[in-house]
Design an enzyme around this catalytic site. Structure first.
Site, PDB file in Angstrom:
ATOM      1  N   TYR A 345       0.833  -1.201   0.000  1.00 44.28           N
ATOM      2  CA  TYR A 345       0.000   0.000   0.000  1.00 44.28           C
ATOM      3  C   TYR A 345       0.871   1.256   0.000  1.00 44.28           C
ATOM      4  O   TYR A 345       1.939   1.274   0.579  1.00 44.28           O
ATOM      5  CB  TYR A 345      -0.912   0.014   1.232  1.00 44.28           C
ATOM      6  CG  TYR A 345      -1.862  -1.155   1.305  1.00 44.28           C
ATOM      7  CD1 TYR A 345      -2.290  -1.798   0.147  1.00 44.28           C
ATOM      8  CD2 TYR A 345      -2.339  -1.620   2.526  1.00 44.28           C
ATOM      9  CE1 TYR A 345      -3.159  -2.871   0.204  1.00 44.28           C
ATOM     10  CE2 TYR A 345      -3.219  -2.696   2.596  1.00 44.28           C
ATOM     11  CZ  TYR A 345      -3.618  -3.324   1.434  1.00 44.28           C
ATOM     12  OH  TYR A 345      -4.477  -4.377   1.498  1.00 44.28           O
ATOM     13  N   GLU A 421     -16.155  -0.900  24.194  1.00 45.25           N
ATOM     14  CA  GLU A 421     -17.184  -0.450  23.232  1.00 45.25           C
ATOM     15  C   GLU A 421     -17.649   0.987  23.464  1.00 45.25           C
ATOM     16  O   GLU A 421     -18.307   1.561  22.594  1.00 45.25           O
ATOM     17  CB  GLU A 421     -18.374  -1.419  23.248  1.00 45.25           C
ATOM     18  CG  GLU A 421     -18.012  -2.790  22.672  1.00 45.25           C
ATOM     19  CD  GLU A 421     -19.045  -3.856  22.958  1.00 45.25           C
ATOM     20  OE1 GLU A 421     -19.750  -3.729  23.982  1.00 45.25           O
ATOM     21  OE2 GLU A 421     -19.143  -4.816  22.171  1.00 45.25           O
TER      22      GLU A 421
END
Ligand code: ZN
Ligand code: ZN
Length: 442
Positions: A345, A421
């Site tokens: 990349y 979370e």
């Protein structure tokens, strides 16, 4: 409706000057109202984001195999009334949300793939999935947190779809497969998404994305203008000598000694030749293979390694210097060498102007103390391909529990990678607010 409508109605009776003034003021009011709507809607979305994340976490899929995840995404986006295209770059999903007013186009991207890692986190929704990978049975885990990226973007889609009348422009949602790379010969990921038209009809004016990261606490957002994540290229060097008896080295050409000199010679590219004050770069040899017993000098030795750079010019330069160093050292020993550099990349470069403009949005969303200017990182990211097409910003979102020691947190790709979370609502709000602010004009 609300303020803008009222403003224009008043202005129509009061002449062009008043119309413009009133229109501008009312536009600002619209923006604030849209921002407030994002927060109200995002709060409702939070439990859904967590539920999606847990479901996807329990059912991880490797790159180019994200069929269950993609089906979940597509079904959700269709239920929101978006135009949805599936099967882009195999399993990718691209959806378009047209706002109620004309304006620019913003693209938001999430990657969907998991890793061949066997989960070691004790969670009720831990992955028990196993699959075949390069001829071996492996566990599959969302050890890089792409499950959270999908869930956050599904949430953002729902937030924005429910307030589309308040959006002056278009939002493009890009759920891509295979960010983590693929086996030799397979194509996929961001580059393939672009080849298959992810940025066409309409072409975005800007692109945003987030990645969850263990090096930031939940609640924090990290940004960096300019070069942010490295380009990653792989090299394979095969040194050809001439096999001989270990006791009679003068009768052959020793590729083990030559390969050893090459390992050291390559390090002098980094330490002696590269302009280290410009950008950092790394060259690591990760494996050496040659020979099979003590008294035989083998015919060949293979070296395999990685190069990380933050500047495309330096990337091309190291490529040339590596080839020159290998050829020179091999020649000095009477050996030959083949060099194969496999391009990975590109450098992930956040558009500096756009990054500067979004900092106030980040501070408003996360709170000033929770927005961190962070260092460059040496992993790579195929979000870089999108940023080669249009101005973009890629951000990090913290998911390590706020009371935990960051230096001890299991890193992305670890079987112990753990997501707090509470960081996800910050990531989702960040993407939704960036979209609204960009559409109204940064
Ligand atoms: Zn990863
Ligand atoms: Zn990742």
């Amino acid at each position: 409706m609300g303020k803008r409508h009222f403003g224009w109605t008043l202005a129509l009776g009061a002449g062009v000057g008043a119309l413009l003034a009133s229109g501008t003021a009312a536009w600002a009011g619209d923006r604030e109202q849209a921002q407030a709507t994002v927060d109200t809607r995002a709060a409702v979305e939070q439990p859904k984001i967590i539920a999606w994340r847990r479901d996807i976490h329990e059912h991880p899929e490797l790159g180019n195999q994200e069929t269950r995840t993609a089906a979940l995404v597509a079904k959700h986006l269709k239920s929101l009334g978006l135009e949805v295209r599936t099967g882009v770059a195999k399993t990718g999903v691209v959806a378009v949300l047209k706002g109620g007013k004309p304006g620019p186009v913003v693209a938001l991207r999430a990657d969907m793939d998991a890793l061949p890692v066997t989960e070691q986190v004790d969670l009720p929704f831990a992955s028990k999935v196993k699959t075949q990978y390069e001829g071996h049975e492996v566990g599959v885990m969302h050890a890089c947190g792409h499950d959270t990226h999908v869930a956050m973007l599904m949430g953002v889609a729902e937030v924005l779809a429910g307030m589309k009348d308040q959006l002056p422009g278009t939002v493009k949602f890009i759920f891509q497969p295979a960010e983590e790379g693929l086996a030799k010969g397979e194509v996929g990921g961001a580059e393939q998404m672009l080849k298959e038209g992810a940025f066409e009809n309409p072409k975005p004016d800007a692109v945003f994305g987030v990645h969850v990261i263990s090096t930031l606490h939940a609640g924090d957002v990290g940004y960096r203008p300019g070069p942010f994540m490295a380009a990653a290229d792989e090299f394979v060097i095969t040194v050809h000598g001439r096999q001989s008896h270990g006791a009679l080295p003068w009768t052959g050409v020793d590729p083990i000694v030559t390969a050893s000199q090459i390992v050291l010679g390559l390090q002098t590219i980094e330490s002696r030749q590269m302009e280290v004050i410009k950008e950092p770069s790394i060259l690591s040899v990760g494996s050496i293979h040659g020979g099979n017993r003590n008294n035989i000098i083998p015919d060949t030795v293979t070296l395999n390694g990685t190069i990380r750079t933050f500047d495309e010019g330096m990337r091309a330069d190291i490529d040339k210097r590596l080839r020159r160093t290998v050829a020179g050292i091999a020649e000095s020993a009477g050996a030959t060498a083949d060099v194969d550099i496999i391009k990975g990349y590109p450098v992930t470069i956040n558009n500096p102007e756009l990054t500067a403009k979004i900092v106030p949005t980040l501070q408003r969303v996360a709170g000033k103390d929770h927005v961190k200017l962070i260092d460059k990182v040496t992993p790579s990211e195929d979000f870089s391909f999108y940023e080669q097409q249009v101005p973009g910003v890629y951000l990090f979102v913290g998911i390590t529990p706020p009371d935990a020691d960051l230096s001890k947190a299991a890193s992305n790709h670890s079987p112990k990678f753990f997501v707090d979370e509470s960081g996800l609502i910050v990531g989702a709000r960040t993407l939704a607010h960036l979209t609204v602010d960009y559409l109204y004009g940064l």
